[in-house]
Write an enzyme that holds these catalytic residues in place. Structure first.
Site, PDB file in Angstrom:
ATOM      1  N   HIS A 197       1.952   2.005   4.072  1.00  0.00           N
ATOM      2  CA  HIS A 197       0.875   1.677   3.430  1.00  0.00           C
ATOM      3  C   HIS A 197      -0.555   1.716   4.176  1.00  0.00           C
ATOM      4  O   HIS A 197      -0.730   0.906   5.131  1.00  0.00           O
ATOM      5  CB  HIS A 197       1.052   0.110   2.813  1.00  0.00           C
ATOM      6  CG  HIS A 197      -0.001  -0.423   2.193  1.00  0.00           C
ATOM      7  ND1 HIS A 197      -0.473  -1.700   2.313  1.00  0.00           N
ATOM      8  CD2 HIS A 197      -0.458  -0.128   0.946  1.00  0.00           C
ATOM      9  CE1 HIS A 197      -1.322  -1.980   1.345  1.00  0.00           C
ATOM     10  NE2 HIS A 197      -1.205  -1.201   0.527  1.00  0.00           N
ATOM     11  N   HIS A 235     -10.103   1.180   2.006  1.00  0.00           N
ATOM     12  CA  HIS A 235      -9.592   0.228   0.923  1.00  0.00           C
ATOM     13  C   HIS A 235     -10.539  -0.551   0.135  1.00  0.00           C
ATOM     14  O   HIS A 235     -10.513  -0.457  -1.166  1.00  0.00           O
ATOM     15  CB  HIS A 235      -8.457  -0.646   1.650  1.00  0.00           C
ATOM     16  CG  HIS A 235      -7.994  -1.595   0.462  1.00  0.00           C
ATOM     17  ND1 HIS A 235      -8.363  -2.972  -0.010  1.00  0.00           N
ATOM     18  CD2 HIS A 235      -6.922  -1.489  -0.514  1.00  0.00           C
ATOM     19  CE1 HIS A 235      -7.738  -3.238  -0.780  1.00  0.00           C
ATOM     20  NE2 HIS A 235      -6.794  -2.499  -1.342  1.00  0.00           N
TER      21      HIS A 235
END
Length: 289
Positions: A38, A80
């Site tokens: 991730h 992100h």
């Protein structure tokens, strides 16, 4: 109507009660879920940086997830958040530019930022990579990419632009499309757009749609990728009942699983992939094939 279609229709009609039915098969793919790093191996290196890609490769992890945003001058960068505050020193370099949104900074300005010191002094000087730089590093390691289009409502046309970059970098050839690339988003419209523009690309929807809505998603998404706290064995089985746009059962990649017990539980539910900040922990917790 074949058996899987009957099962899917029954599940949709019965709603919650159908989720208690046993799965007809444990998993749509292999017996062991795929492990996906991730934002790279983000428990060990600053997220979405080249260092996190390198760490995933060092751990032997083939799949890496990342997030794509767009700069003021139209460059795709891997980050992100839709602002730069949390993971860079943007407040120090540009104190008068609050709220420090990615879309308000040029690629050259973002390239000046330190994206590593917030994580550890050992990573001071790490940069926010462009999508091209990120993919080049992954290609060096022969890795596979789970690319998330972030906040597409902020960046009109980002789907077409992302596909263009992927094409320019050689990631839309037969080999990459078959085994090394998935594009996902929390936006169903964005996933649908990617599928419409390039039907050969494997796609994933991030979220937990109701069982009744799964047929609609199966028209344009190959995966349903929910948070691990929102799933059950019945839900995963219900997803697997449906056939995606490429003629295969829908898959489930669940996120973000960071400990051994949660990884084993997700595997018992029958998920096809586990997205994790700690890919070595999850890998080592899973049973061998």
């Amino acid at each position: 109507m074949h058996a899987r279609a009957v099962a899917a229709t029954t599940t949709a009609l019965l709603g919650t009660a159908a989720l208690l039915l046993p799965a007809p098969h444990a998993r749509a793919g292999s017996d062991r879920p795929t492990v996906i790093a991730h934002r790279g191996a983000s428990a060990y290196a600053p997220e979405n940086t080249l260092a996190a890609v390198d760490k995933a490769a060092e751990l032997g992890i083939a799949w890496v997830e990342n997030d794509v945003q767009r700069t003021k001058d139209g460059e795709l960068v891997v980050l992100h958040d839709d602002n730069l505050k949390r993971t860079t020193d943007v407040e120090e370099l540009f104190p008068g530019r609050a709220p420090w949104k990615v879309k308000d900074f040029t690629a050259a300005e973002i390239a000046r930022l330190d994206a590593g010191s917030w994580f550890s002094p050992a990573y001071a000087g790490a940069r926010v990579p462009t999508l091209e730089q990120f993919m080049d590093r992954m290609e060096l390691h022969h890795q596979k990419l789970l690319l998330e289009i972030k906040n597409p409502d902020l960046y009109p046309g980002i789907e077409q632009q992302t596909l263009k970059v992927l094409a320019n970098e050689g990631w839309l050839d037969r080999s990459h499309l078959a085994r090394r690339l998935i594009v996902q988003s929390f936006s169903a419209d964005s996933v649908r757009t990617v599928h419409k523009l390039k039907p050969a690309v494997k796609t994933g929807f991030l979220g937990t749609p109701s069982v009744a809505d799964l047929p609609r998603y199966a028209a344009f998404a190959d995966q349903i990728n929910p948070s691990h706290g929102s799933i059950s064995m019945g839900y995963v089985a219900s997803v697997h009942y449906y056939t995606g746009p490429h003629g295969r059962p829908l898959e489930v990649f669940t996120w973000t699983v960071n400990d051994a017990d949660a990884a084993r539980l997700a595997a018992d539910y029958g998920v096809d992939g586990i997205i994790t900040n700690s890919p070595d922990v999850v890998r080592d917790a899973l049973p061998d094939d």
